[in-house]
Design a protein around this motif. Sequence first.
Motif, PDB file in Angstrom:
ATOM      1  N   LYS A 128       0.897  -1.365   0.092  1.00 14.51           N
ATOM      2  CA  LYS A 128       0.209   0.098  -0.121  1.00 14.51           C
ATOM      3  C   LYS A 128       1.028   1.550  -0.171  1.00 14.51           C
ATOM      4  O   LYS A 128       0.348   2.510  -1.008  1.00 14.51           O
ATOM      5  CB  LYS A 128      -0.921   0.179   1.239  1.00 14.51           C
ATOM      6  N   SER A 172      -2.131   6.368   4.116  1.00 14.44           N
ATOM      7  CA  SER A 172      -2.455   7.514   2.369  1.00 14.44           C
ATOM      8  C   SER A 172      -2.432   8.677   3.598  1.00 14.44           C
ATOM      9  O   SER A 172      -2.105   9.375   2.338  1.00 14.44           O
ATOM     10  CB  SER A 172      -3.804   7.079   2.091  1.00 14.44           C
ATOM     11  N   GLU A 199      -7.728  -3.601   8.593  1.00 12.94           N
ATOM     12  CA  GLU A 199      -6.897  -3.040   7.285  1.00 12.94           C
ATOM     13  C   GLU A 199      -7.632  -1.953   6.771  1.00 12.94           C
ATOM     14  O   GLU A 199      -6.660  -1.064   5.815  1.00 12.94           O
ATOM     15  CB  GLU A 199      -7.083  -4.609   6.435  1.00 12.94           C
ATOM     16  N   ASN A 218      -5.090   0.889   6.104  1.00 18.38           N
ATOM     17  CA  ASN A 218      -4.581   1.467   4.659  1.00 18.38           C
ATOM     18  C   ASN A 218      -5.444   3.130   4.726  1.00 18.38           C
ATOM     19  O   ASN A 218      -4.262   4.176   4.040  1.00 18.38           O
ATOM     20  CB  ASN A 218      -6.576   1.344   3.474  1.00 18.38           C
ATOM     21  N   GLU A 219      -6.268   3.906   5.751  1.00 17.83           N
ATOM     22  CA  GLU A 219      -6.209   5.186   5.789  1.00 17.83           C
ATOM     23  C   GLU A 219      -4.917   5.947   6.449  1.00 17.83           C
ATOM     24  O   GLU A 219      -4.314   6.488   5.955  1.00 17.83           O
ATOM     25  CB  GLU A 219      -7.514   5.102   7.029  1.00 17.83           C
TER      26      GLU A 219
END
Length: 225
Positions: A78, A219, A211, A215-216
């Motif tokens: 990611k 980012s 998850e 991911n947040e």
Amino acid sequence: MKKIIILTLLILSALSIKSFSQDLQSSKNTIIKVDYLYASILLNNLDKYAPATPREKKSFDNIQKQLNIDWQNLLFNKVSAAFTENNIKTEPINSLENYKVLYDNGFPAILMAKSAIKKMVKNGYSSDNFILIKLSTEADTGLKGASTTTVNKFTPKAKVTIDVFSSDGKKVHSAYHTASAPEKVTNKAYFGSRFDKLDDDMILRLKELYEPLINEAISEAVAKL
């Protein structure tokens, strides 16, 4: 006058962040660590039962090791995708294999960044920036929950930190973000029964819970570089 000074400082800070991000875009960047080794802490916080039999101990060891690997791979994939979206290029993750750097699960296995970077440079490797990426996860039970033997409610949290070091081992920039669930999770309601760290299905549910937060956090941390 005070408002003008504050506004000026905010503008300078924004320009500094933008400038550093642009530096990364035009530099040679090498990822030297993808760090997540905290599965056992998270699992033990949610389920305080201590595996007793050899079978239980082996099962827990396998589960926490696999969770470490899964989230380490997720973190790398990611972050790499987020770097690409932000026009930040990095060297192949195996670039350090020929420079006496040990690997584990396909990633450089270093301890202290400064000493590791100096050793890489001494062995002939060159890079403008060396990047360390770290993920930590937490089941925040509050003060009362921390002192009890069972967990009824908790707030899932994931924090991603990205540290950037120069070729002399000095940390030149750091960005991080902590993502938190909007409300507490009720243990029995979410898992169907009280969380059991030896249950494969509950581990899958745990991953589904954390998850999106991971991911947040990735980012947002990359955006802050």
